[in-house]
Design a protein around this motif. Sequence first.
Motif: not given
Length: 572
Positions: A200-225
Amino acid sequence: MKKKALRFTLFGCMALSLALTAACGSSNGNNTGETANKTNDAAAGSQAPAENATAEKPEEKPAEEINPYKFKEPVDVVFAKNVFDIKVYPEGEDPGNNAVYKMIEQTTNIRPTNKFAVPYENYRERIKLGIASNDLPDIFFAEQADVDQLIKNDMLEDLKPIYDNYATDKTKQISGYKDGLLFTGAQRGGKYYGMPNVSDALNGSPVVYIRKDWMDKLGAQMPKTFEELIALAKRFAKEDPDGNGKPDTYGLSMNNQLDLKFTALMNAYGAYPKVYVKDADGKLNYGSLNPNMKQGLTMLADLYKEGVIDKEFVTKDMPKSMELVSQGKVGILIGEFFSPLWPLQDVPKNVKGADFVSMPMPGLGGAEYQPNVPINVSGYFVVRKGFAHPEALMLLLNNLAETSYSNLDNEWAKAWSELNKNPKYANASINNWLPVFNDRPDANTNRYNLFTEALKSGTDQNMPADQRVTFQNVLKGKEGDAANWAWYKTFLEGVPNASSYKTIVYNGWFGSATETGKLKGASLLDLENQTFIKIIVGKSPVESFDDFAKRYNDLGGKQILDEMNAQLANQK
């Protein structure tokens, strides 16, 4: 064929097996010199054969008479078999006498036998012995270094005429992926000395995983940059997102192997460590010596100083570093599309309410992010020179392609489907019994498309039967079943994020180590890793990078590069 090549692409794998093989395939692994061109996704002793075999060589046989799936008469073919686990063969069956080999004979008229069947740790040694003694199987898998030696010794058949005359459209979609890029390691002067072992060509393609529950607690937004992503990592380390009142959380995961988690960050600065990048003139340059590395190393040194990454990362390899992730102590993991299956699936089990959201890696200042992704070839299937029926390899690959595209009108694909339904082989991973294996480069992207369409239509009856089990796991996960959470995150979030990059940077060197690389490559890599780690942990200033670059070249790096460029020039 080897274990590390069997990534997350096989239909019949079970969850744990898939997760583990996927993890094994996740390392960038590019420093050995497999491949960096920028490509736009939008554009871009051997037994004698049976005397009564009637299939002719393609240049002698009219095209209209060719059956690309089956010989008219039996043809004996000797393979080399990599045995993953001898214990999975039921009583009365073994690597040379089993249901898969019988199916091959029934559907193709190829009578398979093995010259040897050994675990992979012994496999390559047997190939090397065969090269030295000129006693090779008819068809076998070879790593890049062995392909190079076999070509140098003039021991392989040119498969270009076979490919042109026998390969079906589906086989060409697989092997000809990226306008024939996958052939590069076995291509010399327009000749194809091997067929790529595609994953599969997707092997090694980076994906960023972020703790959503931590973002919610801190009132943080999904990063755009990229800058916003780093800022969020700092908040995760400093603002007690788990609420236990202790400074025991980290923003980013890192390990001493400086793998994808490191290289993906450097890619944001236009630096491509551990791979060779072609310049405008087509000449290779070593990505680890790019001056832009200094910006990335400075950023990581700041994060280390501020406690955003684990101060003990220098003592931890990748699996060890994942313990903090599994314990729910890390806010951001740079992983792959299958990371929810491992290690993220453990986080919701260990931390009540934990959840992740994923995204592609963002670019610096909002610019396009262009990741380095390993080329999806682990080696090549080759045919010894003088074998009377090299087209046998293409017949096998054609039938495998029909299976990959779930064409049950094909005799092989239909027999394979029935074999997989047999409870006798339910846990036998019979795909590993095949002497030759390929998968679609878009295998998981295709699954994503099938699954999203089924969700829209409300039925899975329009998808191939072999995909329905996985889809049901995805559906359960979407509906909130914790046991299947990881399947949903993998296929409906991880896959589209991994496939979203418009421009991919591939390693520009496909060959094996050069003469100087064999002598000095390991010590140079150690120098590189130690230099980068010292800068990150503050033992050396970032200015030491310039001294490192000079030392690297003086100790053999420039000679290796010169040898690579000379070899590329000679191959044209």
